[in-house]
Scaffold this active site. Structure first.
Site, mmCIF file in Angstrom:
data_model
loop_
_atom_site.group_PDB
_atom_site.id
_atom_site.type_symbol
_atom_site.label_atom_id
_atom_site.label_comp_id
_atom_site.label_asym_id
_atom_site.label_seq_id
_atom_site.Cartn_x
_atom_site.Cartn_y
_atom_site.Cartn_z
ATOM 1 N N SER A 577 0.847 -1.201 0.000
ATOM 2 C CA SER A 577 0.000 0.000 0.000
ATOM 3 C C SER A 577 0.873 1.239 0.000
ATOM 4 O O SER A 577 2.008 1.231 0.507
ATOM 5 C CB SER A 577 -0.898 0.009 1.233
ATOM 6 O OG SER A 577 -1.544 1.251 1.387
ATOM 7 N N TYR A 590 -1.597 -0.330 10.614
ATOM 8 C CA TYR A 590 -1.691 -0.713 9.204
ATOM 9 C C TYR A 590 -0.463 -0.237 8.433
ATOM 10 O O TYR A 590 0.160 -0.994 7.682
ATOM 11 C CB TYR A 590 -2.967 -0.119 8.596
ATOM 12 C CG TYR A 590 -3.208 -0.474 7.144
ATOM 13 C CD1 TYR A 590 -3.642 -1.741 6.773
ATOM 14 C CD2 TYR A 590 -3.017 0.472 6.138
ATOM 15 C CE1 TYR A 590 -3.879 -2.067 5.447
ATOM 16 C CE2 TYR A 590 -3.249 0.167 4.803
ATOM 17 C CZ TYR A 590 -3.689 -1.108 4.466
ATOM 18 O OH TYR A 590 -3.924 -1.412 3.158
#
Length: 699
Positions: A577, A590
């Site tokens: 990501s 995250y």
């Protein structure tokens, strides 16, 4: 008409369907073809041929002319449609007798079939065309039933044919398909008027009828009679294949050993071109490979051309005990390498001894069929369908040997006859007409998180580009739904919890059993949790680390053991990501996990380069539409972080990238494809698929 009862073939004729087709003889011929092809005991995939003759109006003379409709070259009767047949003027085809110059003229005759074409949309006529055209019957079946080939391949086949059917069946000795064989069938019929069919030595069966139904019933009855005869002989004999020599492992043990061995076999079979595998351990397979007669029968090879064209003339039988530890790669290769070397040497000798001045170049010398007594049968070919069909054909060959041995004694084609079929120029031309392979053909990809969202999009893309895909996900309902969008020869699925090592190991075993190994691993499984530091729990932290980081580590570790066995290199792709590069708010757990994924890519790339295993990352951002992680609390958390509503997120993310584009799962899939199919000299790399985010630029 009542339903017929058969014990050895399936009676599939549905009178309701037939009535709906009315008097359309071509439609009825196609219907008959499809139901015959639906039963592998009647004919094997792509084998045999069917035809019908109708009266049509000649578009040039406006006069009536008989037209023969027949399966075209390379077709399969089980799936035959109007687009797959050829329509030829029967009289013109028969007039080719006037110009036929004998056996040396066979190849030229095939070219002349095109001068007999009636339907300009015809498929290329097959080599079997004159076999049907020179016979007078309205409907004709040419089939390869195991029972009939057993009769045809038995010693004293002509005598056995007469014993079974008396004067009602003709018999023609082995001859390569072509115009002369058509003449031999015509002569057989003229010499034996009133027969219901003809047995072709070492080859198959011809049957016929005035209607499609009569032809269908005639075929089934002849096959049933042969099957009953063989069944009676087997009962009288008491044992088959000389009885059992090797005891089978249990089903679970067989599958465990096969899954461990397949990557090694695949690597060896792929010495010239990468192959896809298939495994079979059915009852008939085990009966044969465990038998006393395996050592005698296997080297003899198959008898029917349709069989050995797909299986090679003979299999490789492994001289390995069932107790051997196949996880010891070095020890196993000490046995496998010499066995493969010997097989290749013998195949090259077969080619050199039989070749002619105009023979095509030698093809791949590796085995297609590999037999491991006590464990099962492996087949390797250019794709899953071809490997599976090769397995089915060898099972047909086993059935033929079983029947022929019960009748009298199995006989195979002389090697020169087999070579002349395998390296026939017309067969070579058929191979050359096959479409170009797709970029990822012959490769196997395992994708985690493939039950939906980005993972499913990646699977779709890789499958569309030719790969076999193994869908892995923790949610079985989603997996099943995703799997049902593919054919079984393209995809398989396995429930996999990437936080558990054993589950990952089982997923790879499944991939090996289904396709022979793995070439591409894509870690797309994931979840997202967006919280400020004070609200982030230990559970939040652990689950993100376990799914994204530990899961990635274990997937790579287990994949590498398989990739090294295959020695074919490979690709590992991590879906990370933008958040692993950019310090955004409310994203501590995250973002840290994603950063760990990205650095692990670099570490693995540095370590695995020597094995030609490339490791790369795709960094998505803002994949909202179609992405599973946006279905939960993540969307609300991100919206809260940016002070907008959930509904405003797609527009928000699009506006903030340089291209002002919404990013979709298919865009991420394109990034993966570029790494595995185009950027073949890239490793340790990261591709950002985010529309252009300056704060995520790598350089």
């Amino acid at each position: 008409m009542g339903v017929k009862i058969f014990s050895h073939v399936n009676y599939l004729w549905d009178e309701k369907i037939a009535l709906e087709l009315g008097d359309d003889q071509v439609a009825l011929f196609l219907y008959r073809s499809n139901i015959l092809g639906a039963d592998l005991r009647v004919t094997n995939y792509g084998g045999g041929n069917t035809s019908c003759k109708t009266i049509e109006k000649d578009p040039l003379t406006n006069e009536e002319a008989e037209v023969m409709w027949i399966k075209g070259s390379g077709g399969d009767i089980g799936t035959l449609t109007k687009a797959g047949i050829a329509g030829l003027y029967t009289e013109r085809l028969r007039n080719l007798k006037n110009v036929y110059g004998g056996l040396a003229d066979e190849d030229r005759m095939v070219g002349l079939f095109n001068h007999c074409i009636y339907d300009l949309d015809s498929k290329a006529p097959s080599i079997d065309t004159p076999l049907h055209g020179l016979l007078p019957f309205k409907h004709i079946d040419h089939l390869h039933p195991d029972a009939l080939i057993a009769v045809a391949a038995a010693k004293d086949s002509e005598k056995v044919t007469k014993e079974i059917w008396g004067d009602t069946m003709g018999w023609v000795p082995w001859q390569r398909p072509g115009f002369d064989l058509g003449l031999q069938l015509e002569k057989c019929l003229n010499d034996n008027p009133g027969i219901r069919g003809i047995v072709l030595g070492s080859h198959g069966l011809f049957t016929w009828g005035d209607t499609s139904y009569e032809c269908y019933i005639n075929s089934l009855e002849v096959i049933e009679t042969a099957s009953e005869y063989i069944e009676k002989k087997i009962k009288e004999q008491g044992t088959v294949f000389g009885g059992q020599k090797v005891k089978s492992l249990s089903i679970d043990e067989r599958k465990e050993k096969a899954s461990q061995l397949m990557p090694l076999l695949r690597g060896l079979c792929s010495s010239e071109a990468r192959m896809i595998g298939h495994f079979s351990d059915t009852e008939i397979v085990m009966e044969y490979i465990n038998s006393n007669d395996l050592e005698r029968l296997a080297p003899m090879g198959t008898s029917c051309p349709d069989h050995f064209l797909r299986t090679k003339i003979q299999p490789l039988v492994l001289d390995m005990d069932t107790s051997e530890d196949v996880t010891n790669t070095e020890a196993v290769l000490k046995k496998l390498n010499p066995a493969f070397d010997q097989y290749r040497k013998e195949y090259r000798e077969y080619y050199e001894n039989c070749k002619k001045n105009n023979s095509p170049a030698i093809r791949d010398a590796n085995p297609v069929i590999i037999l491991y007594p006590g464990v099962g049968m492996f087949s390797f070919a250019k794709n899953k369908q071809t490997a599976r069909v090769a397995s089915e054909f060898y099972i047909n060959a086993i059935n033929v040997m079983r029947g022929a041995e019960a009748i009298t004694e199995y006989t195979s084609l002389p090697r020169q006859e087999a070579f002349d079929i395998e390296y026939w120029l017309l067969e070579e031309a058929k191979l050359q007409r096959q479409p170009k392979e797709k970029p990822l053909s012959r490769k196997v990809a395992l994708i985690t998180g493939a039950g939906g969202g980005i993972g499913k999009a990646i699977a779709d893309k890789l499958a569309a580009e030719g790969a076999n895909v193994v869908l892995a996900d923790i949610a079985e309902d989603s997996l099943l739904k995703a799997f049902n969008t593919y054919s079984a020869d393209i995809a398989s699925y396995t429930v996999c919890d990437v936080t558990k090592t054993e589950s990952i190991i089982d997923a790879y075993k499944h991939a090996c059993l289904e396709f022979g190994g793995v070439d591409i691993v894509v870690h797309s499984a994931g979840l997202a949790i967006s919280k400020p530091l004070e609200e982030t729990t230990e559970r939040d932290w652990d689950i993100l680390q376990n799914v994204l980081v530990k899961g990635q580590f274990e997937l790579a570790k287990q994949a590498v053991s398989i990739l090294r066995k295959q020695k074919l290199g490979g690709d590992i792709i991590h879906i990370a990501s933008k958040n692993g590069l950019v310090s955004g708010p409310n994203n501590i757990a995250y973002g840290t996990a994603k950063a760990a994924q990205q650095h692990m890519t670099r570490l693995l790339a540095a370590e695995l380069g020597k094995d030609k295993i490339r490791v790369n990352t795709v960094n998505p951002d803002g994949v909202i539409v179609g992405s599973k992680i946006w279905e939960g609390d993540w969307a609300e958390g991100r919206a809260k972080a940016y002070g907008i509503t959930v509904e405003e997120l797609p527009t928000h993310y699009a506006k903030r990238n340089l291209l002002n584009e919404i990013i979709y799962p298919a865009d991420i899939a394109n990034g993966v494809f570029s790494l595995v199919a185009i950027l073949d000299k890239s490793t340790g790399n990261t591709i950002n698929v985010d529309g252009g985010m300056p704060n995520a630029f790598l350089r």
